[in-house]
Design a protein around this motif. Structure first.
Motif, PDB file in Angstrom:
ATOM      1  N   THR A   1       0.222  15.489 -22.512  1.00 23.47           N
ATOM      2  CA  THR A   1      -0.408  14.699 -21.448  1.00 23.47           C
ATOM      3  C   THR A   1      -1.397  15.565 -20.689  1.00 23.47           C
ATOM      4  OG1 THR A   1       1.387  15.245 -19.909  1.00 23.47           O
ATOM      5  CG2 THR A   1       1.595  13.198 -21.173  1.00 23.47           C
ATOM      6  N   SER A   2      -2.193  14.912 -19.865  1.00 21.72           N
ATOM      7  CA  SER A   2      -3.208  15.637 -19.096  1.00 21.72           C
ATOM      8  C   SER A   2      -3.246  15.119 -17.670  1.00 21.72           C
ATOM      9  CB  SER A   2      -4.584  15.455 -19.747  1.00 21.72           C
ATOM     10  OG  SER A   2      -4.954  14.084 -19.712  1.00 21.72           O
ATOM     11  N   LEU A   3      -3.994  15.829 -16.828  1.00 25.01           N
ATOM     12  CA  LEU A   3      -4.139  15.413 -15.437  1.00 25.01           C
ATOM     13  C   LEU A   3      -4.827  14.053 -15.358  1.00 25.01           C
ATOM     14  CD1 LEU A   3      -3.816  16.105 -12.447  1.00 25.01           C
ATOM     15  CD2 LEU A   3      -6.057  17.232 -12.543  1.00 25.01           C
ATOM     16  N   THR A   4      -5.775  13.802 -16.286  1.00 23.54           N
ATOM     17  CA  THR A   4      -6.487  12.512 -16.301  1.00 23.54           C
ATOM     18  C   THR A   4      -5.530  11.362 -16.606  1.00 23.54           C
ATOM     19  OG1 THR A   4      -8.487  13.621 -17.089  1.00 23.54           O
ATOM     20  CG2 THR A   4      -8.392  11.225 -17.324  1.00 23.54           C
ATOM     21  N   LEU A   5      -4.645  11.578 -17.604  1.00 20.76           N
ATOM     22  CA  LEU A   5      -3.661  10.542 -17.936  1.00 20.76           C
ATOM     23  C   LEU A   5      -2.745  10.269 -16.752  1.00 20.76           C
ATOM     24  CD1 LEU A   5      -2.391   8.645 -20.014  1.00 20.76           C
ATOM     25  CD2 LEU A   5      -0.926  10.538 -20.751  1.00 20.76           C
ATOM     26  N   GLY A   6      -2.315  11.339 -16.073  1.00 20.75           N
ATOM     27  CA  GLY A   6      -1.470  11.175 -14.888  1.00 20.75           C
ATOM     28  C   GLY A   6      -2.183  10.380 -13.813  1.00 20.75           C
ATOM     29  N   PHE A   7      -3.489  10.659 -13.646  1.00 21.27           N
ATOM     30  CA  PHE A   7      -4.277   9.936 -12.652  1.00 21.27           C
ATOM     31  C   PHE A   7      -4.385   8.453 -13.029  1.00 21.27           C
ATOM     32  CE2 PHE A   7      -8.429   8.174 -11.475  1.00 21.27           C
ATOM     33  CZ  PHE A   7      -8.358   8.262 -10.090  1.00 21.27           C
ATOM     34  N   ILE A   8      -4.640   8.171 -14.325  1.00 24.11           N
ATOM     35  CA  ILE A   8      -4.776   6.778 -14.790  1.00 24.11           C
ATOM     36  C   ILE A   8      -3.495   5.994 -14.529  1.00 24.11           C
ATOM     37  CG2 ILE A   8      -4.984   5.327 -16.857  1.00 24.11           C
ATOM     38  CD1 ILE A   8      -6.897   7.460 -17.980  1.00 24.11           C
ATOM     39  N   VAL A   9      -2.355   6.570 -14.923  1.00 23.41           N
ATOM     40  CA  VAL A   9      -1.072   5.877 -14.739  1.00 23.41           C
ATOM     41  C   VAL A   9      -0.762   5.711 -13.247  1.00 23.41           C
ATOM     42  CG1 VAL A   9       1.408   5.932 -15.193  1.00 23.41           C
ATOM     43  CG2 VAL A   9      -0.188   6.731 -16.944  1.00 23.41           C
ATOM     44  N   GLY A  10      -0.987   6.776 -12.473  1.00 20.89           N
ATOM     45  CA  GLY A  10      -0.675   6.737 -11.041  1.00 20.89           C
ATOM     46  C   GLY A  10      -1.514   5.730 -10.282  1.00 20.89           C
ATOM     47  N   ILE A  11      -2.847   5.742 -10.510  1.00 23.03           N
ATOM     48  CA  ILE A  11      -3.722   4.812  -9.781  1.00 23.03           C
ATOM     49  C   ILE A  11      -3.503   3.380 -10.251  1.00 23.03           C
ATOM     50  CG2 ILE A  11      -5.718   4.934 -11.350  1.00 23.03           C
ATOM     51  CD1 ILE A  11      -5.843   4.936  -7.489  1.00 23.03           C
TER      52      ILE A  11
ATOM     53  N   PHE B   1       0.832  -1.210   0.000  1.00 21.05           N
ATOM     54  CA  PHE B   1       0.000   0.000   0.000  1.00 21.05           C
ATOM     55  C   PHE B   1       0.865   1.258   0.000  1.00 21.05           C
ATOM     56  CE2 PHE B   1      -2.516   3.311   2.061  1.00 21.05           C
ATOM     57  CZ  PHE B   1      -3.724   3.222   1.367  1.00 21.05           C
ATOM     58  N   MET B   2       1.859   1.290   0.883  1.00 26.59           N
ATOM     59  CA  MET B   2       2.712   2.479   0.995  1.00 26.59           C
ATOM     60  C   MET B   2       3.603   2.646  -0.238  1.00 26.59           C
ATOM     61  SD  MET B   2       3.772   2.739   5.045  1.00 26.59           S
ATOM     62  CE  MET B   2       4.518   1.118   5.139  1.00 26.59           C
ATOM     63  N   MET B   3       4.176   1.534  -0.734  1.00 25.94           N
ATOM     64  CA  MET B   3       5.002   1.630  -1.934  1.00 25.94           C
ATOM     65  C   MET B   3       4.174   2.076  -3.127  1.00 25.94           C
ATOM     66  SD  MET B   3       7.744  -1.563  -1.783  1.00 25.94           S
ATOM     67  CE  MET B   3       6.483  -2.799  -2.081  1.00 25.94           C
ATOM     68  N   GLY B   4       2.928   1.559  -3.208  1.00 27.95           N
ATOM     69  CA  GLY B   4       2.044   1.934  -4.300  1.00 27.95           C
ATOM     70  C   GLY B   4       1.707   3.412  -4.296  1.00 27.95           C
ATOM     71  N   ILE B   5       1.433   3.951  -3.110  1.00 29.30           N
ATOM     72  CA  ILE B   5       1.115   5.384  -3.005  1.00 29.30           C
ATOM     73  C   ILE B   5       2.292   6.242  -3.444  1.00 29.30           C
ATOM     74  CG2 ILE B   5       0.726   7.256  -1.340  1.00 29.30           C
ATOM     75  CD1 ILE B   5      -1.152   5.441   0.164  1.00 29.30           C
ATOM     76  N   VAL B   6       3.483   5.929  -2.895  1.00 30.23           N
ATOM     77  CA  VAL B   6       4.674   6.725  -3.219  1.00 30.23           C
ATOM     78  C   VAL B   6       4.986   6.663  -4.716  1.00 30.23           C
ATOM     79  CG1 VAL B   6       7.165   6.959  -2.862  1.00 30.23           C
ATOM     80  CG2 VAL B   6       5.666   6.480  -0.914  1.00 30.23           C
ATOM     81  N   CYS B   7       5.034   5.446  -5.278  1.00 32.21           N
ATOM     82  CA  CYS B   7       5.353   5.295  -6.708  1.00 32.21           C
ATOM     83  C   CYS B   7       4.263   5.890  -7.592  1.00 32.21           C
ATOM     84  CB  CYS B   7       5.558   3.821  -7.049  1.00 32.21           C
ATOM     85  SG  CYS B   7       7.028   3.092  -6.306  1.00 32.21           S
ATOM     86  N   GLY B   8       2.989   5.742  -7.144  1.00 36.29           N
ATOM     87  CA  GLY B   8       1.881   6.302  -7.911  1.00 36.29           C
ATOM     88  C   GLY B   8       1.949   7.813  -7.996  1.00 36.29           C
ATOM     89  N   ILE B   9       2.262   8.459  -6.876  1.00 36.46           N
ATOM     90  CA  ILE B   9       2.375   9.925  -6.849  1.00 36.46           C
ATOM     91  C   ILE B   9       3.536  10.386  -7.718  1.00 36.46           C
ATOM     92  CG2 ILE B   9       2.938  11.905  -5.374  1.00 36.46           C
ATOM     93  CD1 ILE B   9       1.382  10.495  -3.114  1.00 36.46           C
ATOM     94  N   ILE B  10       4.675   9.688  -7.599  1.00 32.96           N
ATOM     95  CA  ILE B  10       5.860  10.075  -8.382  1.00 32.96           C
ATOM     96  C   ILE B  10       5.573   9.983  -9.882  1.00 32.96           C
ATOM     97  CG2 ILE B  10       8.214   9.396  -9.013  1.00 32.96           C
ATOM     98  CD1 ILE B  10       8.619   8.542  -6.088  1.00 32.96           C
ATOM     99  N   VAL B  11       4.986   8.858 -10.322  1.00 32.42           N
ATOM    100  CA  VAL B  11       4.746   8.684 -11.752  1.00 32.42           C
ATOM    101  C   VAL B  11       3.669   9.637 -12.260  1.00 32.42           C
ATOM    102  CG1 VAL B  11       2.922   6.903 -11.722  1.00 32.42           C
ATOM    103  CG2 VAL B  11       4.634   6.890 -13.529  1.00 32.42           C
TER     104      VAL B  11
END
Length: 455
Positions: A387-397, A367-377
């Motif tokens: 790119t857009s905020l939506t694309l960033g959200f898709i890749v991050g989540i 969970f913690m690794m996923g959050i950190v890596c998701g935010i970074i990417v």
């Protein structure tokens, strides 16, 4: 006193030893070579050509060469043994420990082993035949029959005299085994206890009656665990009637642990049997190719999965950029968890309570690794052009879910397989990586497809 070479003077020392061999200066060679530590003797011997080795056989006595021979790998031993004269070879074998001879005989044709046994010392030959009769990977197959037994009525003075007479022929004298009139093991005495005890003290007063022993049919891994857990230098091997027939020493267990580690690494990477550097390319291919073919078909699922989302990719082509990122992170995360679980199972540290604790920890870790890596990417995605905020959200989540699921997959799968009494290392490495690739890409494209209208 034996000399130990350091890296700096090893090359110079080797040069002069080789020079003595070349000039046929036997005494100079013997003087310098026999002062070396056996480990250095073995290292230098391994560097010699066939011609130089043959000269060494002439310069050394069988008892002197035996120490070098036992330090060679089994493949090297077979090469060297073929170069020895029969009489020299037999005399050398009689100087080796029984377990070392057994290991060597297990690697040569039965006809050759039988011939050598027929010409060896009768008592030594009988010991070897006993060891060869046990199934491979059991305590009986790796034990040695060279140990010292005592009577409970012996005093310390008598024992020390016995050590002076028989100590050189024993595998180890740090543990001495006390037997009764029926040869049953009733106690154990350490050399330390003998040295600090009065000379007239009886063995029965200083021996320990609680003896840890193993059956000759016990698996070598079980013996390894006992020696490690109890910090022993050797463990006695006994029959069903508690009669001692041999001992397994810690140096043999180190060899066992090395073999097991090599095997597990091979299974972990799906190259079992191909880690031996002495096998040829054809044999290595034969060992590795079936796994690759199996993984190839499993990997086709990944291709099929991407094909199923062809419409999404066609509409938003930039999604393809992040496919390697999602797949790699899924495989890497799962392999990390897998390594932790396989090691815990190998060391027998995972009971029911520990497994629950491990699952909780790995879930939180994922969970913690996923959050950190998701935010970074997510932030990295926003920096890229087009790119857009939506694309960033898709890749991050997607990366967050992938890392969390992959962590759990790498933890749970080997635990499930272990419950079915299958080596968990077999289901490791490439399998976990492939499974997590499929899961990660499915999550990624599913989220992207559901949010495609916002891209």
């Amino acid at each position: 006193m034996k000399k130990t070479l350091n890296i700096k003077n090893r090359e110079e020392f080797t040069y002069y030893l080789f020079l003595y061999l070349k000039k046929n200066e036997k005494e100079n060679f013997r003087t310098e070579f026999m002062e070396l530590h056996p480990t250095d003797q073995i290292d230098i011997f391994k560097q010699m050509s066939k011609e130089k080795r043959k000269r060494v056989y002439d310069y050394l006595e069988p008892i002197e060469f035996a120490e070098i021979f036992q330090g060679l790998s089994l493949t090297e031993q077979k090469t060297v043994f073929a170069e020895l004269e029969d009489e020299f070879a037999l005399n050398m074998l009689n100087e080796l420990a029984a377990d070392d001879i057994t290991d060597f005989f297990g690697q040569i044709p039965d006809s050759v082993a039988s011939y050598l046994l027929s010409r060896m010392d009768k008592k030594e030959a009988n010991n070897i035949k006993l060891l060869l009769s046990y199934k491979e990977d059991t305590a009986g197959s790796i034990m040695t029959t060279e140990f010292i037994t005592l009577s409970a009525k012996d005093n310390v003075t008598a024992v020390m005299e016995k050590l002076r007479e028989e100590g050189m022929d024993a595998e180890t004298i740090y543990y001495l085994y006390v037997t009764n009139e029926e040869d049953k093991l009733i106690g154990i005495v350490s050399l330390r206890e003998l040295i600090i005890s009065p000379s007239d003290e009886l063995v029965e007063n200083i021996m320990k009656e609680q003896v840890i022993s193993v059956s000759a049919f016990a698996d070598q891994e079980e013996v390894s665990t006992i020696i490690k857990d109890y910090d022993l230098l050797a463990v006695p091997v006994v029959t069903s009637e508690e009669k001692i027939i041999g001992i397994v020493t810690v140096d043999d267990i180190i060899d066992v642990m090395e073999e097991e580690t090599t095997e597990e690494i091979g299974q972990f990477a799906a190259v079992k049997g191909a880690l031996d550097l002495n096998v040829n390319a054809f044999t290595a291919t034969k060992k590795r190719l079936p796994w690759l073919i199996l993984l190839l078909f499993i990997g086709m699922l990944t291709a099929g999965l991407i094909g199923g989302f062809e419409g999404t990719l066609a509409e938003v082509a930039i999604l393809a950029i992040f496919i390697p990122l999602i797949a790699d992170m899924a495989g890497n995360t799962g392999t990390q968890s897998l390594a932790i679980v396989v090691r815990g199972l190998a060391l027998e540290k995972l009971d029911r309570k520990s497994i629950i604790k491990l699952l909780k920890r790995e879930t939180l870790t994922g969970f913690m690794m996923g959050i950190v890596c998701g935010i970074i990417v997510t932030f990295i995605t926003l920096i890229l052009p087009n790119t857009s905020l939506t694309l960033g959200f898709i890749v991050g989540i997607s990366l967050f879910i992938t890392i969390l699921v992959s962590t759990l997959t790498g933890t749970v799968i080997p635990l499930i397989i272990d419950r079915f009494k299958i080596d968990p290392a077999v289901a490791s490495g490439p399998f976990i990586t492939t499974i997590n690739d499929i899961v990660g890409l499915f999550v990624y494209f599913s989220i992207a497809t559901s949010l495609i209208n916002y891209l």
